[in-house]
Enzyme design. Structure first.
Site, PDB file in Angstrom:
ATOM      1  N   TYR A  23     -12.790  -3.253  -2.475  1.00 36.60           N
ATOM      2  CA  TYR A  23     -13.268  -3.175  -1.084  1.00 36.60           C
ATOM      3  C   TYR A  23     -14.795  -3.156  -1.037  1.00 36.60           C
ATOM      4  CZ  TYR A  23      -8.470  -2.410   0.578  1.00 36.60           C
ATOM      5  OH  TYR A  23      -7.127  -2.550   0.894  1.00 36.60           O
ATOM      6  N   HIS A  82      -1.967  -5.695   1.754  1.00 37.12           N
ATOM      7  CA  HIS A  82      -3.215  -6.451   1.596  1.00 37.12           C
ATOM      8  C   HIS A  82      -2.875  -7.828   1.042  1.00 37.12           C
ATOM      9  CE1 HIS A  82      -7.147  -7.659  -0.064  1.00 37.12           C
ATOM     10  NE2 HIS A  82      -6.425  -8.093  -1.078  1.00 37.12           N
ATOM     11  N   GLU A 128      -9.191 -11.588  -7.319  1.00 37.96           N
ATOM     12  CA  GLU A 128      -8.156 -10.550  -7.291  1.00 37.96           C
ATOM     13  C   GLU A 128      -7.118 -10.775  -8.392  1.00 37.96           C
ATOM     14  OE1 GLU A 128      -6.859 -10.209  -3.195  1.00 37.96           O
ATOM     15  OE2 GLU A 128      -8.796  -9.355  -2.621  1.00 37.96           O
ATOM     16  N   ASN A 166      -1.867  -0.033   7.246  1.00 40.38           N
ATOM     17  CA  ASN A 166      -1.277  -1.312   7.675  1.00 40.38           C
ATOM     18  C   ASN A 166      -0.397  -1.969   6.613  1.00 40.38           C
ATOM     19  OD1 ASN A 166      -3.252  -2.260   6.002  1.00 40.38           O
ATOM     20  ND2 ASN A 166      -4.468  -3.264   7.590  1.00 40.38           N
ATOM     21  N   LYS A 173       0.815  -1.218   0.000  1.00 45.91           N
ATOM     22  CA  LYS A 173       0.000   0.000   0.000  1.00 45.91           C
ATOM     23  C   LYS A 173       0.853   1.275   0.000  1.00 45.91           C
ATOM     24  CE  LYS A 173      -3.784  -2.339   2.477  1.00 45.91           C
ATOM     25  NZ  LYS A 173      -4.682  -2.287   3.661  1.00 45.91           N
TER      26      LYS A 173
HETATM   27  P1  DAT Z   1      -7.637  -7.175   5.805  1.00 41.68           P
HETATM   28  O1  DAT Z   1      -6.886  -6.103   5.065  1.00 41.68           O
HETATM   29  O2  DAT Z   1      -6.873  -7.674   7.006  1.00 41.68           O
HETATM   30  O3  DAT Z   1      -8.119  -8.298   4.927  1.00 41.68           O
HETATM   31  P2  DAT Z   1     -10.356  -6.113   5.778  1.00 41.68           P
HETATM   32  O4  DAT Z   1     -10.580  -6.809   4.489  1.00 41.68           O
HETATM   33  O5  DAT Z   1     -11.386  -6.285   6.846  1.00 41.68           O
HETATM   34  O6  DAT Z   1      -8.948  -6.496   6.434  1.00 41.68           O
HETATM   35  O7  DAT Z   1     -10.214  -4.554   5.539  1.00 41.68           O
HETATM   36  C1  DAT Z   1      -9.534  -4.078   4.409  1.00 41.68           C
HETATM   37  C2  DAT Z   1      -8.782  -2.820   4.789  1.00 41.68           C
HETATM   38  O8  DAT Z   1      -9.691  -1.808   5.203  1.00 41.68           O
HETATM   39  C3  DAT Z   1      -7.831  -2.978   5.980  1.00 41.68           C
HETATM   40  O9  DAT Z   1      -6.596  -3.539   5.605  1.00 41.68           O
HETATM   41  C4  DAT Z   1      -7.721  -1.581   6.469  1.00 41.68           C
HETATM   42  C5  DAT Z   1      -9.114  -1.026   6.226  1.00 41.68           C
HETATM   43  N1  DAT Z   1      -9.935  -1.170   7.444  1.00 41.68           N
HETATM   44  C6  DAT Z   1     -10.582  -2.282   7.862  1.00 41.68           C
HETATM   45  N2  DAT Z   1     -11.229  -2.067   9.027  1.00 41.68           N
HETATM   46  C7  DAT Z   1     -10.977  -0.779   9.346  1.00 41.68           C
HETATM   47  C8  DAT Z   1     -11.353   0.076  10.433  1.00 41.68           C
HETATM   48  N3  DAT Z   1     -12.133  -0.359  11.431  1.00 41.68           N
HETATM   49  N4  DAT Z   1     -10.904   1.357  10.440  1.00 41.68           N
HETATM   50  C9  DAT Z   1     -10.127   1.816   9.438  1.00 41.68           C
HETATM   51  N5  DAT Z   1      -9.731   1.074   8.370  1.00 41.68           N
HETATM   52  C10 DAT Z   1     -10.154  -0.194   8.329  1.00 41.68           C
HETATM   53 MG    MG Z   2      -9.518  -8.261   3.386  1.00 39.76          MG
END
Ligand code: DAT
Ligand code: MG
Length: 154
Positions: free
Chosen positions: A49, A115, A126, A112, A9
Site C-alpha cells: 500500500y 483486493h 504483486e 471491503n 482480506k
Molecule cells: P482498491 O482496493 O479498490 O484498489 P485503493 O488501492 O485506492 O483501492 O485502496 C486500497 C485499500 O485501502 C482499499 O481497498 C481500502 C483502503 N482504503 C482506500 N481508501 C480508503 C478510505 N478513504 N478510507 C478507508 N480505507 C480506505
Molecule cells: Mg488498489
C-alpha cells in the site's frame, strides 16, 4: 495470457466468505494458477500500500491487513486484470454494483473483503511480491476450448 493477483482480506475470513469469493472467479472462467494463505507483515503492508502510506486511514488499514491471515491467489485469462477488477467492484462497497464481490458482500471501504491488481504494472509487481516462481502452476485447463473461441486464444 494476462495474470492478476487477488487478496481475500481478513474480514472475509471472519465472515465466512472466502469460498464464495473464490467461486466468483472460478465460475467466470478464470484459470487458478496459484493460491496460498499468508500473514502480511507491517513491512509488506507498507510495500503493498505504498500509494496510501501517507493517508490518515493508513494505520488502520495496516492494522487490519496484518491482523489475521489472508488468502492470495493468481488467476489467468484474456484481459484478466480488467475482468477481475470488474468482478471486484469499486473501492467503496456501498457504491459497488450489485453482482460484484464488494457490491454483494460488503458495506464498507475499509472492510471491503478483497483486493485485486489494478494495472499490468501492478499485477507484475504483486505477482513477484507474493509468489515465488515455483508457487505458480502451468497446467492444461481441459475446458479451454469452451472458454475461448479459436481467435481469442493466444
Ligand atoms: P482498491 O482496493 O479498490 O484498489 P485503493 O488501492 O485506492 O483501492 O485502496 C486500497 C485499500 O485501502 C482499499 O481497498 C481500502 C483502503 N482504503 C482506500 N481508501 C480508503 C478510505 N478513504 N478510507 C478507508 N480505507 C480506505
Ligand atoms: Mg488498489
Amino acid at each position: 495470457m494476462e495474470k492478476t493477483v487477488v487478496l481475500v482480506k481478513p474480514d472475509a475470513f471472519q465472515r465466512g466468505l472466502v469460498g464464495r469469493i473464490v467461486a466468483r472467479f472460478e465460475r467466470k472462467g478464470l484459470k487458478l494458477i496459484g493460491m496460498k494463505m499468508i500473514k502480511i507483515s507491517p513491512e509488506l503492508a507498507k510495500e503493498h500500500y505504498a500509494h496510501l502510506v501517507d493517508k490518515p486511514f493508513y494505520p488502520g488499514l495496516e492494522k487490519f491487513m496484518t491482523s489475521d491471515p489472508i488468502l492470495v491467489f493468481v488467476v489467468e485469462g484474456q484481459e484478466a486484470i480488467e475482468v477481475v477488477r470488474k468482478i471486484v467492484g469499486v473501492t467503496n462497497s456501498r457504491k459497488a454494483e450489485a453482482g460484484t464481490v464488494r457490491g454483494d458482500f460488503s458495506m464498507s471501504t475499509g472492510r471491503n473483503t478483497i483486493h485485486a491488481s489494478d494495472s499490468q504494472e501492478t499485477a507484475q509487481k504483486e505477482l513477484a511480491r507474493f509468489f515465488k516462481p515455483e508457487e505458480l502452476f502451468e497446467y492444461d485447463l481441459k475446458v479451454w476450448d469452451y472458454l475461448y473461441a479459436e481467435d481469442e486464444k493466444e
